[in-house]
Design an enzyme around this catalytic site. Structure first.
Site, PDB file in Angstrom:
ATOM      1  N   LYS A  57       0.850  -1.193   0.000  1.00 40.32           N
ATOM      2  CA  LYS A  57       0.000   0.000   0.000  1.00 40.32           C
ATOM      3  C   LYS A  57       0.884   1.241   0.000  1.00 40.32           C
ATOM      4  O   LYS A  57       1.832   1.340   0.781  1.00 40.32           O
ATOM      5  CB  LYS A  57      -0.914  -0.021   1.228  1.00 40.32           C
ATOM      6  N   GLU A  59     -19.341  -5.710  10.960  1.00 40.80           N
ATOM      7  CA  GLU A  59     -20.298  -4.919  11.736  1.00 40.80           C
ATOM      8  C   GLU A  59     -21.303  -5.785  12.481  1.00 40.80           C
ATOM      9  O   GLU A  59     -21.673  -5.477  13.634  1.00 40.80           O
ATOM     10  CB  GLU A  59     -21.033  -3.944  10.810  1.00 40.80           C
ATOM     11  N   ARG A  78     -25.376  -2.151   8.217  1.00 37.25           N
ATOM     12  CA  ARG A  78     -24.991  -3.526   7.910  1.00 37.25           C
ATOM     13  C   ARG A  78     -25.262  -4.481   9.072  1.00 37.25           C
ATOM     14  O   ARG A  78     -25.143  -5.697   8.921  1.00 37.25           O
ATOM     15  CB  ARG A  78     -23.506  -3.566   7.525  1.00 37.25           C
TER      16      ARG A  78
END
Length: 617
Positions: free
Chosen positions: A280, A364, A392
């Site tokens: 990244k 979640e 969610r």
């Protein structure tokens, strides 16, 4: 001569030589760095998939072949190569490029994304459609190892393997989502040979095995080790157990090798998973060393707009201060968050109380139910979650928390309009979807001081309690030692005549100008559930016109709740509700999006004035 300026569509890539493709990768990476540092936006994720993006568009034939990017943080290079290069500096700005892939913006965007872990399901659906419609196209899902921590991804992998779907899943493994990944699954993917089971067998078991009175004990142990390694980690054992053909791990920055592998996989049928190792922030040293910090960057402010006075604390910072303060005094306080340690303001809490901090990864549903289990046994869980992500976990909120009436505090950040992240992240729905659930208490602070003391009050409420607050800076209010907030009671800010305005949360400040100009009564509701029925009924009887304002959807929102209350008490007076419309608002700065919805103080004054004139005419 620049190659990137010659690329308008993915078809243009296919004319380049291998050497030219490598030059294109370098130009694309530098263009992304220059553009995003100037305009702002998601940064480090895109830098990590430059080679992958070029390889995918070189090998596959979008848009006929569907390439589904999970979440979409990493899709800027894809946008650049698909007719949007010259618009990139407008990304996340009003009327500019959307922050995430969206088919309405481009035919090359196979699926609208923004929330995590949806790519495999979407690509699987596309693969099934290809088969049933006899379309000889390919379906590719690009998912990060952070998104792979969510159960939905594995539901899709399990299904795809079971039906032998013809699709390719590319696992972009950089050991990051936004924050560093957590959980055994992430460790398994990235730390194959250092698996704890392997280490245990090698170290603790070695002497024991050698002491066994069996001639082949050592050989048996080695074979057992290899089988466990393959099953748990090595050679994609987990994915192969789901009937995926596993390939990797592969260097995700070796462009030519990546192209060759993708060309080979394009010819293979059935469910396939390609495991890439990437970095990244690749190519920008600061992002490589601090990928969390450089996950997204802000555009530099013009010199004439640099703030000369200190900015007010954000609501997130106030929450961070509060939870550390109360945890210092109460060892039962625990914090739960679904991969939003930085965004929700829990870094200091994690550092000071690491044993009471639980980042459950992008999960979640699990976050809400684990908090329910904690509350059942006497802990005091605080679930720090964005409004859009709480959606969610709606079933868990109802079934596991509200049904059992468990005292959990939901600190709901990014409520209302969030701005540049657009419709996938707007916190428009929490007021409407929470207020219909039995047992839940909902509070909406109008400033930082109310927020701090509402959170304090929430800890004392023997029911699930939500305190919802917006993104960004507060009003500059100091947090006082005490504040008189009575349970279920609203607060009259000013008294007027003819018109009463009931305001939710920070919309109080949008309404203040109108209240002063029209000499209207202004009420800070404070509580969305339970509403202060006594005060609302009393004020409605005193006034000729009733106005409500909230930063949630009008349909089913607080204005609707007040209308229901008044109708049940036979009070029928002119009432107008202001809030977010029954549509998905596009991206822009927060004040711009509020203005789109008519929630700007001058527009609100104009609209209320016109409504009042019509009624009194």
């Amino acid at each position: 001569m620049s190659l990137l300026t010659q690329i308008q569509t993915p078809q243009d890539l296919k004319r380049l030589s291998p050497q030219e493709l490598q030059q294109l990768v370098n130009e694309l990476r530098q263009f992304l760095i220059n553009s995003v540092l100037e305009s702002g936006g998601h940064f480090a994720s895109g830098l990590g998939v430059i080679e992958l993006t070029v390889a995918l568009h070189y090998v596959f034939d979008a848009p006929e072949d569907s390439i589904v990017w999970d979440v979409g943080h990493q899709a800027y290079p894809h946008k650049i190569l698909t007719e949007r290069r010259d618009q990139l500096k407008s990304i996340r700005q009003k009327d500019g490029l959307k922050p995430f892939p969206c088919p309405k913006e481009s035919k090359y965007d196979a699926f609208t994304v923004g929330h995590s872990s949806t790519s495999v399901s979407a690509a699987l659906g596309m693969s099934i459609a290809n088969e049933l419609l006899h379309a000889h196209h390919h379906a590719v899902a690009v998912i990060g190892d952070g998104a792979l921590t969510a159960g939905m991804a594995f539901e899709a992998l399990n299904h795809a393997g079971a039906i032998k779907a013809d699709m390719l899943v590319i696992l972009n493994d950089n050991n990051m989502s936004i924050s560093p990944n957590v959980g055994a699954l992430s460790n398994m993917v990235t730390k194959t040979l250092s698996n704890p089971i392997m280490q245990s067998l090698r170290s603790e078991g070695k002497r024991f095995i050698q002491s066994l009175p069996l001639p082949h004990a050592v050989e048996l142990a080695k074979r057992t080790e290899e089988q466990i390694k393959n099953m748990v980690a090595g050679d994609g054992g987990l994915f192969e157990s789901l009937d995926f053909q596993y390939f990797g791990p592969v260097d995700g920055h070796d462009l030519l090798s990546l192209i060759k592998i993708l060309q080979n996989l394009k010819q293979k049928r059935g469910p396939k998973l390609l495991h890439l190792i990437t970095q990244k922030g690749k190519g920008y040293s600061q992002a490589e060393s601090a990928p969390v910090k450089f996950h997204a960057v802000s555009a530099p402010k013009p010199v004439d707009k640099v703030e000369t006075k200190p900015a007010a604390k954000t609501y997130t910072q106030i929450f961070s201060q509060w939870i550390c303060d109360v945890a210092e005094k109460d060892h039962k306080i625990v914090a739960v968050t679904p991969a939003m340690r930085e965004g929700s303001g829990l870094v200091e809490f994690d550092q000071r109380f690491p044993k009471r901090f639980f980042d459950v990864a992008i999960a979640e549903q699990h976050a809400v139910t684990i908090a329910a289990g904690m509350a059942m046994k006497g802990l005091k869980p605080v679930v720090a979650i964005y409004s859009t992500f709480l959606q969610r976990a709606y079933d868990q909120l109802i079934h596991d928390v509200a049904l059992q009436d468990l005292p959990i505090v939901f600190a709901i950040d990014r409520a209302g309009v969030v701005g540049p992240d657009g419709p996938t992240h707007i916190g428009a729905f929490d007021l409407a979807y929470l207020r219909i659930v039995p047992n839940i208490v909902i509070m909406a602070p109008s400033d930082e001081n109310e927020q701090y003391h509402m959170l304090n009050l929430a800890l004392t409420v023997p029911h699930p309690t939500a305190v919802r607050y917006p993104r960004g800076s507060g009003e500059g209010m100091e947090v006082t030692e005490t504040l008189d907030i009575q349970f279920g009671k609203a607060n009259i800010i000013r008294k007027g005549v003819d018109t009463v305005i009931f305001a939710v949360g920070t919309m109080l400040h949008v309404a203040e100008k109108a209240a002063n100009a029209l000499n209207a009564t202004l009420v800070d509701l404070r509580f969305v559930k339970p509403l202060d029925a006594e005060l609302i009924i009393a004020e409605a009887k005193k006034h000729s016109i009733i106005i409500t304002i909230e930063d949630g959807v009008v349909t089913g929102g607080v204005g609707t709740a007040i209308q229901e209350l008044l109708a049940q008490n036979y009070i029928f007076k002119p009432i107008k509700t202001f809030g977010l419309p029954d549509t998905f608002l596009e991206h822009g700065e927060r004040h711009e999006v509020l203005a789109m919805a008519g929630l700007e103080e001058n527009q609100f004054l104009k609209d209320v004035t016109e409504f009042k004139a019509k009624i009194l005419d």
